[in-house]
Design an enzyme around this catalytic site. Structure first.
Site, PDB file in Angstrom:
ATOM      1  N   ALA B  76       7.996   7.198  -4.315  1.00 32.43           N
ATOM      2  CA  ALA B  76       7.682   8.501  -4.582  1.00 32.43           C
ATOM      3  C   ALA B  76       5.998   8.179  -4.771  1.00 32.43           C
ATOM      4  O   ALA B  76       5.321   7.331  -4.788  1.00 32.43           O
ATOM      5  CB  ALA B  76       7.857   8.986  -6.054  1.00 32.43           C
ATOM      6  N   GLU B 140      -4.964   0.989  -3.866  1.00 37.67           N
ATOM      7  CA  GLU B 140      -5.382  -0.339  -4.310  1.00 37.67           C
ATOM      8  C   GLU B 140      -4.937  -0.698  -5.553  1.00 37.67           C
ATOM      9  O   GLU B 140      -5.074  -1.816  -6.197  1.00 37.67           O
ATOM     10  CB  GLU B 140      -6.944  -0.420  -4.322  1.00 37.67           C
TER      11      GLU B 140
END
Lengths: 180, 180
Positions: B76, B140
């Protein structure tokens, strides 16, 4: 310890409200980098899947300010501090629907939005409803209309996005699986 | 107009974050009284129920800071500004699982927490997975472990509360209903 754990190194309270608290935490990621996490604290909530003797589902139509629209939901409400979720479940059933029960089965719990909020929702089920002799007062800022709908009607309302929230979609699936 | 509508008469921005915005609105209730509403704005999100050829469900194990624990969820992610949810669905599938697909079916959408947040979650399904030739980078600050589990394994994990969120519980019910 979790290998993916994000350790908090600082936490800044942004807002302390009547229902939610908001903070921004600085965390250390598994790779040693720093990141920020926006966190909403919520007391948790309870929802009740309630079936009448005629196999109708008891639901409430209410305006939801965050969505700026009315939706039709199974009865639900927030936990009060220190309250066991079974107590909340019976209270919300009585306040919102005018029914009570001697038999309320705990089904499961789930986090509604684990990416940003800690709201845990407990689901209960009953098919042993009795009308309350005296109706109980809703919260003073709560306005709801009680409806009793068949599973088929609820599915149609889901297609029309008048049923449009996680717990009521859960209830539809639960009842379909229960029917077999 | 909704007879239960709550008209906003003032709105105070509390927080404007990377993911959520928080405001407190003064509203006029249907009975004319004033009340406050604590509102979280969220960009919306997409989740993908992805089945391998072996009928395993592709899920990710990740640490969720609001819960301070790891849970196992279907893939998701949040909508980017202006992005159609079908684009988000494919991107999140590719980034989080290393699979792609030419066939991603929209199933439904639901609000996760309509009492305080406007997060709308779109659910997609595919059973036509192909391995990506080159794996795509995660955000990240995202660390996940991909798992492929049978429906029975997922149900056991739900009993153990390692599967513990609305969208993954939805996925389990969806797959059980699909099996018939």
């Amino acid at each position: 310890m979790s290998k993916f754990e994000e350790k908090t190194v600082a936490s800044k309270e942004i807002f302390s409200g009547k229902i939610i608290n908001v903070s921004v935490d600085d965390v250390v990621l598994p790779n040693g980098q720093l990141a920020k996490r926006e966190l909403v604290k919520h007391p948790g909530a309870v929802a009740v899947i309630a079936l009448t003797a005629e196999q109708k589902v008891v639901v409430v139509n209410q305006f939801r300010k965050p969505l700026e629209k009315e939706i039709i939901e199974i009865p639900a409400g927030k936990l009060e501090p220190g309250e066991h979720h079974s107590v909340t479940a019976l209270r919300e059933l009585e306040e919102e629907t005018g029914y009570t029960t001697d038999k309320l089965d705990y089904i499961c719990s789930f986090y509604t939005s684990p990416g940003f909020a800690d709201e845990l929702l407990y689901i209960y089920f009953t098919d042993q409803l009795k009308p309350l002799e005296e109706s109980r007062a809703l919260d003073e800022d709560e306005f709801v209309q009680v409806l009793e709908l068949s599973l088929e009607e609820l599915e149609q309302l889901q297609n029309d996005q008048r049923v449009h929230d996680a717990k009521t979609v859960y209830a539809i699936q639960f009842l379909k699986l229960r029917q077999g």
